[in-house]
Design an enzyme around this catalytic site. Sequence first.
Site, PDB file in Angstrom:
ATOM      1  N   ARG A   1      79.942  92.974  47.219  1.00 52.57           N
ATOM      2  CA  ARG A   1      81.365  92.654  47.313  1.00 52.57           C
ATOM      3  C   ARG A   1      81.834  92.575  48.763  1.00 52.57           C
ATOM      4  NH1 ARG A   1      86.021  90.437  45.330  1.00 52.57           N
ATOM      5  NH2 ARG A   1      87.848  91.705  45.780  1.00 52.57           N
TER       6      ARG A   1
ATOM      7  N   LEU B   1      79.587  84.171  52.854  1.00 50.19           N
ATOM      8  CA  LEU B   1      80.978  84.271  52.413  1.00 50.19           C
ATOM      9  C   LEU B   1      81.432  82.940  51.821  1.00 50.19           C
ATOM     10  CD1 LEU B   1      82.571  86.178  55.444  1.00 50.19           C
ATOM     11  CD2 LEU B   1      81.865  87.131  53.250  1.00 50.19           C
ATOM     12  N   GLY B   2      82.285  83.002  50.818  1.00 46.55           N
ATOM     13  CA  GLY B   2      82.896  81.804  50.269  1.00 46.55           C
ATOM     14  C   GLY B   2      81.999  80.971  49.379  1.00 46.55           C
TER      15      GLY B   2
ATOM     16  N   ILE C   1      86.485  85.554  35.912  1.00 47.50           N
ATOM     17  CA  ILE C   1      86.891  84.200  35.536  1.00 47.50           C
ATOM     18  C   ILE C   1      86.076  83.138  36.256  1.00 47.50           C
ATOM     19  CG2 ILE C   1      88.832  82.584  35.482  1.00 47.50           C
ATOM     20  CD1 ILE C   1      90.674  85.022  35.230  1.00 47.50           C
TER      21      ILE C   1
ATOM     22  N   GLU D   1      92.532  87.748  45.808  1.00 45.77           N
ATOM     23  CA  GLU D   1      93.935  87.376  45.715  1.00 45.77           C
ATOM     24  C   GLU D   1      94.197  86.031  46.400  1.00 45.77           C
ATOM     25  OE1 GLU D   1      93.460  91.759  45.442  1.00 45.77           O
ATOM     26  OE2 GLU D   1      92.753  90.229  46.842  1.00 45.77           O
TER      27      GLU D   1
END
Length: 436
Positions: free
Chosen positions: A269, A311-312, A339, A62
């Site tokens: 995840r 991460l990222g 996406i 998000e």
Amino acid sequence: MTSLTLRVYSALWWALLPFILMRLWWRGRHESGYRRHIVERFGFVQAGPSSLIWVHAVSVGETRAAEPLIRALLRQYPTHQILLTHMTPTGRATGAALFGKEVRVMQSYLPYDTLSMTRRFIRAIHPSLCILMETEVWPALIHNCHQQAVPVALVNARLSEKSLRSAQRLSTLFTDTAKKIRLFAAQTQADAERLRQISGAPVAVTGSLKFDIAPPVAMLALGAQWRRQFGPRPVLLCASTREGEETLLLDAYMRATLPQETLLIIVPRHPQRFSAVAQLLEQRGLHYLRRSQLGQDALSPHVHTLLGDSLGEMFAFHAACDMAFIGGSLLPHGGQNLIEALACGKPVFVGPHTYNFAQITQDAVTAGVAVRVTDADALFDQWLEWLIDTRRLQQASADAAEFTKAHHGATEKTVRLLSEVLNQLQVNPERLSSKA
């Protein structure tokens, strides 16, 4: 007036709070961010500036989706600041990575959804507008926004059939809450129809903000560097995998007849599961390396599995692979965002459970840039076919990038709708520039 249902809901939060805090502390063993900024979760924050737009993005996905919207709002409202709130440390870390150099963006955790905590929080920050991302419908928070004349917008909204049935079972609470939301902006027509069933209100269809996310140049460069380190071998990515899926994927990988030099990348995840997935690799005797151990040298040909324990860097992983499987879809978790892979020009593969992204996934399948498989064995069978059919792979890669470009525009539509809400407040100019 606060309804009895809402008071009971708030009381349940208080009753569960000791267990929630214990879980927070327990998760903090592996992810220290859960033990930081604890007071914010109770609504204790510094007073906000006189002109503030509040955006709530629960976690990583998000927060990334909110990036183009936040940047557009910063341009549209140069005298306003943005407060970006989260529920998870990874979401907060993502926000810091995206906006750490932007002095007009602040961050905080969202308080627990009790009437008193959310009231304290809203009175402190006194926002001009509250923007909730995707599925974040918090009854106490929305009630207190309504009580303090703060308009609420639910944007990039999605509502699966499963979530609709859950909301209908709690119809009084969620119907009353939905009536207090000023603006609904849904990702798809199907999402809009389900939201109308709950709210009875008009719902705009804007598309997904995630299509407007541009792959960061630095991440594309990092992915290209990794690819050079991997060499000419096929590279297959399992992205955002959930608990239980890695076992299925690794067992199918060991049964598959892929080229011997194939490199499989697995990126769980949730970061607290990195060590558990490493154990699965060790139990199967697979030669693997962690991303954190990769360094700058060429990857040894004896390493056939890479564990993404960073991460990222998801865009970099997508940039480095030939094809990507999007996790959360082999088991009934509802799937994850596909996406990012498409934006990097990579065809994607998904399992049977994609109800959280049903329309986008179906559109991608129809366009030939996504393939649905029934199980892990079918995934590796398909991957082998595509590795052999190089022309098909090249065409799907080109089509994937074009597919994302064709769906751009959600940010512009969303900002226009939000501006209409803010402009309506101009009838009382003091509302935008004074504290309650």
